[in-house]
Design a protein around this motif. Structure first.
Motif, mmCIF file in Angstrom:
data_model
loop_
_atom_site.group_PDB
_atom_site.id
_atom_site.type_symbol
_atom_site.label_atom_id
_atom_site.label_comp_id
_atom_site.label_asym_id
_atom_site.label_seq_id
_atom_site.Cartn_x
_atom_site.Cartn_y
_atom_site.Cartn_z
ATOM 1 N N LEU A 27 0.833 -1.214 0.000
ATOM 2 C CA LEU A 27 0.000 0.000 0.000
ATOM 3 C C LEU A 27 0.867 1.264 0.000
ATOM 4 O O LEU A 27 0.555 2.244 -0.679
ATOM 5 C CB LEU A 27 -0.913 0.006 1.233
ATOM 6 C CG LEU A 27 -2.087 -0.977 1.185
ATOM 7 C CD1 LEU A 27 -2.597 -1.272 2.586
ATOM 8 C CD2 LEU A 27 -3.207 -0.429 0.309
ATOM 9 N N ALA A 28 1.965 1.207 0.756
ATOM 10 C CA ALA A 28 2.860 2.371 0.800
ATOM 11 C C ALA A 28 3.516 2.582 -0.567
ATOM 12 O O ALA A 28 3.730 3.726 -0.996
ATOM 13 C CB ALA A 28 3.920 2.186 1.891
ATOM 14 N N ARG A 29 3.804 1.474 -1.256
ATOM 15 C CA ARG A 29 4.382 1.602 -2.617
ATOM 16 C C ARG A 29 3.371 2.250 -3.562
ATOM 17 O O ARG A 29 3.693 3.136 -4.341
ATOM 18 C CB ARG A 29 4.806 0.222 -3.140
ATOM 19 C CG ARG A 29 6.197 -0.183 -2.697
ATOM 20 C CD ARG A 29 6.715 -1.373 -3.481
ATOM 21 N NE ARG A 29 5.976 -2.598 -3.183
ATOM 22 C CZ ARG A 29 6.170 -3.355 -2.122
ATOM 23 N NH1 ARG A 29 7.091 -3.034 -1.243
ATOM 24 N NH2 ARG A 29 5.456 -4.444 -1.918
ATOM 25 N N ARG A 30 2.120 1.818 -3.468
ATOM 26 C CA ARG A 30 1.064 2.400 -4.310
ATOM 27 C C ARG A 30 0.918 3.900 -3.983
ATOM 28 O O ARG A 30 0.718 4.731 -4.879
ATOM 29 C CB ARG A 30 -0.255 1.644 -4.076
ATOM 30 C CG ARG A 30 -1.432 2.178 -4.844
ATOM 31 C CD ARG A 30 -1.278 2.009 -6.347
ATOM 32 N NE ARG A 30 -2.384 2.638 -7.074
ATOM 33 C CZ ARG A 30 -2.248 3.253 -8.237
ATOM 34 N NH1 ARG A 30 -1.075 3.300 -8.844
ATOM 35 N NH2 ARG A 30 -3.287 3.803 -8.831
ATOM 36 N N ALA A 31 1.033 4.230 -2.694
ATOM 37 C CA ALA A 31 0.924 5.640 -2.297
ATOM 38 C C ALA A 31 2.018 6.456 -2.974
ATOM 39 O O ALA A 31 1.770 7.565 -3.469
ATOM 40 C CB ALA A 31 1.020 5.765 -0.775
#
Ligand SMILES: Cc1ncc(COP(=O)(O)O)c(C=O)c1O
Length: 418
Positions: A27-31
């Motif tokens: 999720l942090a990568r997508r952010a």
């Protein structure tokens, strides 16, 4: 076309497939991708005070700046002597038995010391009793040091407190240690003395090492008080962890410590193992170690933030009020630490999947939260937010959360559609 032969792919350690750290994961990568596209996000995934405008206290900054010329050499593998003196004195003052500078280990954050301590302790297949929910590094480090985390439940119906009876029922001939995280990340629970005494008694009965993560020891709200474990453990070996990252808002300095207490005869080999593993990585970052004495014996800068009018207090209040006002959320108010761990309830909870919800919050509402399952729980209806933003930001986040949950609650149920 590439001539690459897939058989030449580098294989990685098999047990890594069992390890997750979703706080900085998919999720942090997508952010980051979304930010790259110009989207402005509210990221509540990491308890990183500096990222929310907090600064480390001025007197800690000065303590480093004034000694910068002394930070070039390696120092002792267990840490700078004056820093260890300060940590031992701090622990002695709160009743830690046999705390001495020789039994203090300074590391690159508590994170490194969690890994080193489990590496020093575990043989393949040995078990560590870890809370569920946990701070996931404890599980990861157990697995990567060839051990097996065995989870004891901290149920929300019980205020997320551990149940000593259940802990005892999980002890086997392979159990080596009990991990306690108090005050707790992610739940904010603060453990009462009576429960800690019962857990210490279990460790005593089965000769287990107590690994006590107290990194949030001075972050408490509403008159809650902190009970350190080491003074209750007496002669029993206990390793207590603390650091500058949270209470002193200096995550980036990477300063943590672990203090070994109890009977030195019972923990001598473990001490040598920690020392050896510390020596293999030479020493921890030196500059931040010069701030330890001021952090532990200088002015208290965290209590005002946790009291009415203080920034953490006000954000926590906003969290509690938002959850009370929402028909979709239920919260055990955090007694300490930097997080809220709300549960999704009612119609919105039908077929709820915390990961899918977190992704939806990110894609549709520009908010990054952490799904509850990231903390090694079997249920999928919780999420974690940090209390570090200003109160109005958290209120805005919960307005968006409510919007999404209301849409979910109003949607026809899957069975009705079928
Ligand atoms: C319970 C707990 N232990 C340890 C750590 C790691 O802290 P450090 O920055 O000292 O490595 C964290 C960080 O969030 C934490 O929440």
């Amino acid at each position: 076309m590439s001539s690459f032969n897939p058989r030449n792919k580098i294989a990685t350690r098999t047990r890594l497939t069992e390890v997750r750290y979703e706080i900085r994961g998919e999720l942090a990568r997508r952010a980051r991708e979304l930010e790259g596209q110009g989207r402005s996000l509210i990221k509540l995934n990491i308890g990183n005070p500096g990222a929310f405008g907090f600064r480390a206290p001025e007197h800690l900054q000065q303590a480093i700046a004034g000694r910068i010329a002394r930070t070039d050499p390696y120092t002792h593998q267990q840490g700078l002597p004056e820093a260890r003196e300060a940590i031992a004195a701090f622990h002695k003052a709160r009743g830690t038995p046999n705390a001495s500078p020789e039994r203090v280990f300074v590391g690159n954050g508590v994170s490194e010391l969690i890994d080193i301590s489990l590496r020093a302790l575990l043989n393949p297949g040995e078990e560590v009793l870890v809370p569920s929910p946990d701070y996931p590094l404890w599980s990861a480090a157990t697995i990567l040091n060839d051990g097996r985390p065995v989870y004891y439940k901290c149920d929300r119906d019980n205020g997320f407190l551990p149940d000593p009876e259940q802990i005892e029922s999980l002890v086997s001939s392979r159990t080596r240690a009990i991990v306690l995280i108090n005050p707790n990340n992610p739940t904010g629970a603060n453990y009462p003395r009576e429960i800690l005494e019962r857990i210490v008694a279990i460790a005593q009965r089965y000769r287990l090492l107590l690994l006590v993560d107290e990194i949030y020891d001075h972050i408490l709200y509403d008159g809650n008080t902190f009970q350190p474990v080491a003074p209750l453990a007496g002669d029993l070996p206990c390793l207590s962890f603390g650091g500058l990252s949270k209470v002193h808002r200096a995550c980036g300095w990477r300063v943590g410590w672990a203090v070994l207490s109890g009977d030195p005869l019972a923990s001598g080999d473990f001490h040598h193992a920690m020392d050896l593993l510390g020596a293999l990585r030479l020493c921890a970052n030196v500059p931040g170690q010069f701030a330890i004495e001021q952090a532990l014996h200088g002015a208290d800068t965290i209590t005002p933030l946790c009291e009415p009018g203080g920034r953490l207090y006000e954000t926590r209040k906003a969290l509690i009020e938002a959850c009370e006002a929402s028909p979709h959320l239920s919260l055990v108010a955090p007694a300490g630490a930097l997080y809220g761990f709300p549960q999704v309830v009612g119609d919105a909870a039908r077929g709820f999947d915390d990961h899918e919800f977190a992704l939806q919050m990110l894609e549709e509402e520009d908010v990054l939260i952490v799904p509850g399952t990231s903390f090694n729980v079997p249920y999928r209806n919780h999420f974690r937010v940090t209390l570090l933003p200003e109160a109005p930001v958290l209120r805005e986040v919960f307005a968006r959360i409510d919007r999404v949950l209301s849409r979910r609650a109003d949607a026809p149920s899957r069975s009705a559609v079928a």
